[in-house]
Design an enzyme around this catalytic site. Structure first.
Site, mmCIF file in Angstrom:
data_model
loop_
_atom_site.group_PDB
_atom_site.id
_atom_site.type_symbol
_atom_site.label_atom_id
_atom_site.label_comp_id
_atom_site.label_asym_id
_atom_site.label_seq_id
_atom_site.Cartn_x
_atom_site.Cartn_y
_atom_site.Cartn_z
ATOM 1 N N ASN A 21 0.683 -1.518 -0.424
ATOM 2 C CA ASN A 21 -0.102 0.306 -0.327
ATOM 3 C C ASN A 21 0.755 1.436 0.022
ATOM 4 O O ASN A 21 0.228 2.720 0.044
ATOM 5 C CB ASN A 21 -1.422 -0.168 1.257
ATOM 6 N N ARG A 76 -0.920 5.156 17.429
ATOM 7 C CA ARG A 76 -2.450 4.534 16.841
ATOM 8 C C ARG A 76 -2.988 3.606 17.571
ATOM 9 O O ARG A 76 -2.492 2.995 18.848
ATOM 10 C CB ARG A 76 -1.212 4.480 15.471
ATOM 11 N N ALA A 125 1.918 -3.094 6.822
ATOM 12 C CA ALA A 125 1.337 -3.897 7.588
ATOM 13 C C ALA A 125 1.890 -5.488 7.448
ATOM 14 O O ALA A 125 1.757 -5.586 8.627
ATOM 15 C CB ALA A 125 -0.017 -4.154 6.567
ATOM 16 N N TYR A 174 -0.148 9.363 6.985
ATOM 17 C CA TYR A 174 1.000 9.621 5.551
ATOM 18 C C TYR A 174 1.537 10.498 5.306
ATOM 19 O O TYR A 174 2.983 10.154 4.233
ATOM 20 C CB TYR A 174 0.557 7.943 5.154
ATOM 21 N N GLU A 225 14.182 -0.343 10.509
ATOM 22 C CA GLU A 225 12.801 -0.546 10.531
ATOM 23 C C GLU A 225 12.338 1.101 10.746
ATOM 24 O O GLU A 225 12.277 1.548 11.117
ATOM 25 C CB GLU A 225 12.367 -1.163 11.294
#
Ligand code: DQA
Length: 164
Positions: A11, A107, A77, A23, A98
């Site tokens: 995505n 979140r 995800a 984002y 990462e």
């Protein structure tokens, strides 16, 4: 010259249109261009790829062996689900950073858990596109610390242009 692979997970090809308040407005292409500028400034080679498929990301991580010295990855995800991506990083033993555009710890509860973080050098989360730049810089600094003698790319001056 150090070679670093940047991987964008599922995505992230939709950046710029996808949930902009979370984002940001930059497209993936713009993010990759900013990464490219940083790479040129630092004299390193960076290649960026995106996939919506877990297996493809796994294959690319496997193929870093002998090709790339560090990995910067936004598993998207798959951060929260992928034992396969985690195992691939461990299997090839590549130093990995990462990164996340959003702060995954602010979140939904299911985003707080990363299966990748325990096998990464570190995690950068919450700085929009800047997370990638911080991640690439962290990978470069790590590689320089490990191999201080690695040469930067020497930029040759275009003598013709200088004469005119
Ligand atoms: C993300 C955070 C993930 O939870 C999410 O699934 C993404 C993007 C980020 O960059 O903030 O797709 O990795």
């Amino acid at each position: 010259m150090f070679r670093i692979l940047v991987l964008h997970g599922p995505n992230l090809n939709l950046l710029g249109t996808r949930e902009k308040s979370i984002y940001g407005v930059q497209t993936l292409n713009e993010v990759n261009m900013a990464i490219g500028q940083l790479a040129r400034r630092e004299g390193v080679h960076v290649e960026a790829r995106q996939s919506n498929h877990e297996g493809e990301l796994v294959t690319w991580i496997q193929e870093t062996h002998g090709q790339f010295q560090a990995l910067v990855i936004n598993p998207a995800a798959y951060t929260h689900t992928s034992i396969a991506i985690r195992d691939a990083i461990v299997a090839v033993g590549i130093p990995a950073v990462e990164v996340h555009l959003s702060n995954i710890h602010r979140r939904e509860p299911f985003r707080k858990r990363s299966l990748i973080a325990p096998v990464a050098l570190g995690q950068i989360s919450g700085f929009a596109a800047t997370s990638y730049l911080l991640g690439v810089q962290a990978a470069i600094d790590y590689l320089r610390m490990k191999s201080p003698d690695e040469k930067k790319e020497i930029k040759h001056l275009d003598r013709g242009a200088m004469r005119s």
